[in-house]
Scaffold this motif. Sequence first.
Motif, PDB file in Angstrom:
ATOM      1  N   LEU A  22       1.013  -0.936  -0.252  1.00 45.68           N
ATOM      2  CA  LEU A  22       0.115   0.106  -0.044  1.00 45.68           C
ATOM      3  C   LEU A  22       0.906   1.614  -0.156  1.00 45.68           C
ATOM      4  N   LEU A  24       1.909   4.936  -0.301  1.00 45.19           N
ATOM      5  CA  LEU A  24       0.488   6.199   0.354  1.00 45.19           C
ATOM      6  C   LEU A  24       1.450   7.305  -0.073  1.00 45.19           C
ATOM      7  N   HIS A  26       2.128  11.659   0.129  1.00 46.04           N
ATOM      8  CA  HIS A  26       1.223  12.730   1.136  1.00 46.04           C
ATOM      9  C   HIS A  26       1.185  14.134   0.561  1.00 46.04           C
ATOM     10  N   MET A  35       1.157  10.322   6.441  1.00 48.92           N
ATOM     11  CA  MET A  35       0.891   9.159   6.147  1.00 48.92           C
ATOM     12  C   MET A  35       0.681   7.508   6.624  1.00 48.92           C
ATOM     13  N   THR A  39      -2.126   5.003   9.081  1.00 49.54           N
ATOM     14  CA  THR A  39      -2.591   3.617   9.192  1.00 49.54           C
ATOM     15  C   THR A  39      -2.916   2.665   9.836  1.00 49.54           C
ATOM     16  N   VAL A  50       3.410  -0.898   4.385  1.00 48.14           N
ATOM     17  CA  VAL A  50       2.532   0.870   3.889  1.00 48.14           C
ATOM     18  C   VAL A  50       4.428   0.791   3.646  1.00 48.14           C
ATOM     19  N   ALA A  52       5.389   5.099   2.295  1.00 49.07           N
ATOM     20  CA  ALA A  52       4.781   6.377   2.375  1.00 49.07           C
ATOM     21  C   ALA A  52       6.691   7.406   1.920  1.00 49.07           C
ATOM     22  N   GLY A 110      -2.410   4.964  -3.428  1.00 46.99           N
ATOM     23  CA  GLY A 110      -2.915   5.914  -2.923  1.00 46.99           C
ATOM     24  C   GLY A 110      -2.709   7.253  -2.011  1.00 46.99           C
ATOM     25  N   GLY A 111      -3.581   7.943  -1.456  1.00 52.19           N
ATOM     26  CA  GLY A 111      -3.162  10.037  -1.105  1.00 52.19           C
ATOM     27  C   GLY A 111      -3.689  10.756  -0.933  1.00 52.19           C
ATOM     28  N   SER A 119      -1.847  10.111  -7.060  1.00 50.82           N
ATOM     29  CA  SER A 119      -2.038   8.655  -7.472  1.00 50.82           C
ATOM     30  C   SER A 119      -2.694   8.613  -8.159  1.00 50.82           C
TER      31      SER A 119
END
Length: 225
Positions: A22, A24, A26, A35, A39, A50, A52, A110-111, A119
């Motif tokens: 995942l 992410l 910012h 980010m 979580t 994850v 970031a 994502g973000g 994203s």
Amino acid sequence: MPRSWPEAVWERPGRRPDAPRLVLLHGLGADPQDMAGLTPLLDPDETWQVLAPAAPRRPVTIQGGLVMPAWYDILDLAADSPEDAEGIAAMATLLGQWLARGGGSPWVLGGFSQGAALSLYAALHARLPAQAVLAFSGYLPLRHQLPPAAGDSPPIFWGHGTRDSVLPLEFAQIGTTILEEKGYTVERRDYPMAHQVSSTELEDARRFLEHCLRGDTSARVSTRK
């Protein structure tokens, strides 16, 4: 994988060595710790690895040329203002190269805010092979150039605040309308908040991720106020 990104990367391993990733991104002027704070509610069971990454520092036109972490330049936030198309495309390419070094495990992109916009561009315009996209309080960049959905286009979760004064709710409404017209799968949720992320939103996004892992995400645009 994290060491190959040119900037800092915050990482939290999943509970399994083969956990899906995942990623992410910012928002403008922020850092990966923003980010990281998502979580515990977004992935409480540590199902995901994850990552970031930090955006590079660059002058930002809308901030009077102030140098800050930014994925690309923002010229203005008016509905039809010019956009940094070259910068957006270059960052999507760099992001894709970094993710490709991580191997073939599935990943979601994502973000928040500018990170959400990148994203969406990376997954939809640049066609990076994301399993899904999480867009928190973002907008659809270069929307007039959005290609139509393909058979492998990722489903999208879009959460937005009804009281957002930075990126008003209209940005989400316009974006999801265009996405639907182009054939993309979208789940949009509206929340009584400003330019931020709420616990309810993260719980909804967590359920969306669970559906993605099961492969049963369906096409719908819904709102919650």
